[in-house]
Write a protein that holds these residues in place. Sequence first.
Motif, PDB file in Angstrom:
ATOM      1  N   THR A   1     -28.624 -16.098  12.507  1.00  0.00           N
ATOM      2  CA  THR A   1     -28.498 -14.465  12.380  1.00  0.00           C
ATOM      3  C   THR A   1     -27.176 -13.994  11.141  1.00  0.00           C
ATOM      4  OG1 THR A   1     -26.525 -14.677  14.207  1.00  0.00           O
ATOM      5  CG2 THR A   1     -28.753 -14.215  14.770  1.00  0.00           C
ATOM      6  N   TYR A   2     -27.196 -13.005  10.814  1.00  0.00           N
ATOM      7  CA  TYR A   2     -26.264 -12.364  10.058  1.00  0.00           C
ATOM      8  C   TYR A   2     -24.987 -11.729  10.291  1.00  0.00           C
ATOM      9  CZ  TYR A   2     -29.912 -13.528   6.524  1.00  0.00           C
ATOM     10  OH  TYR A   2     -30.865 -14.205   5.776  1.00  0.00           O
TER      11      TYR A   2
ATOM     12  N   ARG B   1     -13.718 -11.553   1.733  1.00  0.00           N
ATOM     13  CA  ARG B   1     -14.400 -12.462   0.903  1.00  0.00           C
ATOM     14  C   ARG B   1     -13.844 -13.823   1.210  1.00  0.00           C
ATOM     15  NH1 ARG B   1     -15.770  -7.836  -2.088  1.00  0.00           N
ATOM     16  NH2 ARG B   1     -14.165  -8.205  -3.336  1.00  0.00           N
ATOM     17  N   LYS B   2     -12.409 -13.654   1.319  1.00  0.00           N
ATOM     18  CA  LYS B   2     -11.648 -15.041   0.975  1.00  0.00           C
ATOM     19  C   LYS B   2     -11.772 -15.721   2.376  1.00  0.00           C
ATOM     20  CE  LYS B   2      -7.021 -16.699   0.823  1.00  0.00           C
ATOM     21  NZ  LYS B   2      -5.387 -16.314   0.275  1.00  0.00           N
ATOM     22  N   GLY B   3     -11.910 -15.069   3.559  1.00  0.00           N
ATOM     23  CA  GLY B   3     -12.256 -15.649   4.888  1.00  0.00           C
ATOM     24  C   GLY B   3     -13.593 -16.119   4.983  1.00  0.00           C
ATOM     25  N   LEU B   4     -14.437 -15.257   4.285  1.00  0.00           N
ATOM     26  CA  LEU B   4     -15.893 -15.903   4.433  1.00  0.00           C
ATOM     27  C   LEU B   4     -16.114 -17.232   3.600  1.00  0.00           C
ATOM     28  CD1 LEU B   4     -17.800 -12.480   3.978  1.00  0.00           C
ATOM     29  CD2 LEU B   4     -17.440 -13.754   6.304  1.00  0.00           C
TER      30      LEU B   4
ATOM     31  N   ILE C   1     -21.236 -20.965   7.684  1.00  0.00           N
ATOM     32  CA  ILE C   1     -21.890 -19.823   7.150  1.00  0.00           C
ATOM     33  C   ILE C   1     -22.519 -20.290   5.753  1.00  0.00           C
ATOM     34  CG2 ILE C   1     -20.833 -18.009   8.770  1.00  0.00           C
ATOM     35  CD1 ILE C   1     -19.453 -16.887   5.890  1.00  0.00           C
ATOM     36  N   VAL C   2     -23.539 -19.364   5.472  1.00  0.00           N
ATOM     37  CA  VAL C   2     -23.951 -19.385   4.026  1.00  0.00           C
ATOM     38  C   VAL C   2     -23.966 -18.208   3.552  1.00  0.00           C
ATOM     39  CG1 VAL C   2     -26.478 -19.641   4.673  1.00  0.00           C
ATOM     40  CG2 VAL C   2     -25.536 -20.573   2.441  1.00  0.00           C
TER      41      VAL C   2
ATOM     42  N   MET D   1     -25.158 -15.522   6.304  1.00  0.00           N
ATOM     43  CA  MET D   1     -26.009 -16.185   7.474  1.00  0.00           C
ATOM     44  C   MET D   1     -25.270 -17.215   8.212  1.00  0.00           C
ATOM     45  SD  MET D   1     -29.809 -17.586   7.654  1.00  0.00           S
ATOM     46  CE  MET D   1     -29.209 -19.254   7.010  1.00  0.00           C
ATOM     47  N   VAL D   2     -25.362 -17.139   9.523  1.00  0.00           N
ATOM     48  CA  VAL D   2     -24.672 -18.393  10.446  1.00  0.00           C
ATOM     49  C   VAL D   2     -25.830 -19.376  10.174  1.00  0.00           C
ATOM     50  CG1 VAL D   2     -24.382 -19.321  12.590  1.00  0.00           C
ATOM     51  CG2 VAL D   2     -23.891 -16.882  12.276  1.00  0.00           C
TER      52      VAL D   2
END
Length: 470
Positions: free
Chosen positions: A34-35, A54-57, A66-67, A75-76
């Motif tokens: 899922t996204y 974005r830094k946390g992602l 995630i990717v 996406m997980v």
Amino acid sequence: MSYKSDRPSFQDRLDHFVNVIRTEIVNGIRQEGTYLPAESTLAKQFQLSNKSIRKGLDQLVDEGLIVKIDRVGSMVTTRAKETITLNFGCSLSLTTDFLIDELITLYMQRNPGIRVRRITLNHLSYVKSGEEMIANGLLDVVAFNSPQFQEWTEEGLTPLLEPLTPDPALYPIAEEAFQFDGATYAKPVSFSPVVLCYNKRHFADAGLHEPDSYWTWDDLIDASVKLAKLRDRHGIYFLPASENRYPVFLLQGIGNPPVGSEVNPRMMEGLRKLNELIGNREVFPNYWAQGNDETIQLFAEGQVSVILCTYFNLNELAHLPLDYDICPLPSLRRGDPQKTLLLSIGMSLVRHSKSKEAARQFVEFLSSSTAQNLIRDRTISIPARKEAAERPPIDGLKCPSRYAMFREMLPSFAYHSDIGLPMKSLRILSKWLKEYWSDMITEKTLHENMGELFAAGGKSSNPPTKSTVQ
């Protein structure tokens, strides 16, 4: 010069965002494939900028949770069923003390089957929160600084930790902080003495020689008067009630630990000198900072010329256009041997961790040459591994010219435990000192209260005291 430090509130929000998303993924709330919501939606939800989101992602990408798919979203990922998750409890300050998040990322990159989840423990009740989380099986590794570990042992909690093998490649004095009843319970990662940090430009403008190891506190006060006369500034500042500052004056005056109710006269001399210093409004501002960040801010903005700090604090100055240096603390009297407070930070393995071998591997990694060299190259903190601490830094990191002086200061280092009181008693003493500085109690009452505290062996959390109303 401008200086802005909103790191605690910003870092809290960023950590909260990463922890929430990480927990939801690990616990299956966000299903594989899922996204996540759009960056703008997450930014609004967690009160962060798109850049911070974005830094946390990116951190979640590094952890393999995630990717990012271009023009689609985050996406997980599908996680291997054999993935091990380590819960690592620590204080928020480690993110700047020695870039713990970068070390965690590097460890996970080298060990793709292991995920490390950093959990921020409550700094106001660190020992209690750590104990509760361990009791509930929620921690595998826990970080301690030396006073936290001292309190941990005083609460009888060492059975919750696994004894570790000492490492001769680490500074012995850094490891001593985590030894109890003949066993070592934490691997030191970094350590620092309390030192003077001073503005070289201010001293040059005032026509003053820079401070050195021969200085007494009287020398510093005299220099601070001259420094304060130049423009609109004060000479020196630090948080006098901080448990990592006022004990310096106890240690410098204590000599040998007091016996019974007898308070060493030199200890009172140290407290008088502290009182004289912070009560001098010509050199010491009447400013109650909320933490070390505000102290660094005053120094970076040129409002004070000298501060008491640790090498950890110097990381806030590493990228500022500021001409500063450090030197050992002054002594009470000319010719006294140098003495300062030492803080060590180490990593402990939880005895009943369900992933003990992976947790042990993580603890060993943080004191390994790889991790220790990263600390040396990317921070001003002192690595606990000798070979890393004693080699030159890489270009680009602005270190004080006297960075290596800690090697010559080793004989002057002392821990809170050398005062002879438990940490809870030191906090009681801190309260009395604030009453003394506020003229709520006299020096005589302070002296009598301290005598009763030492007579009780510091064991009582509420020892008998004289009236605090004079």
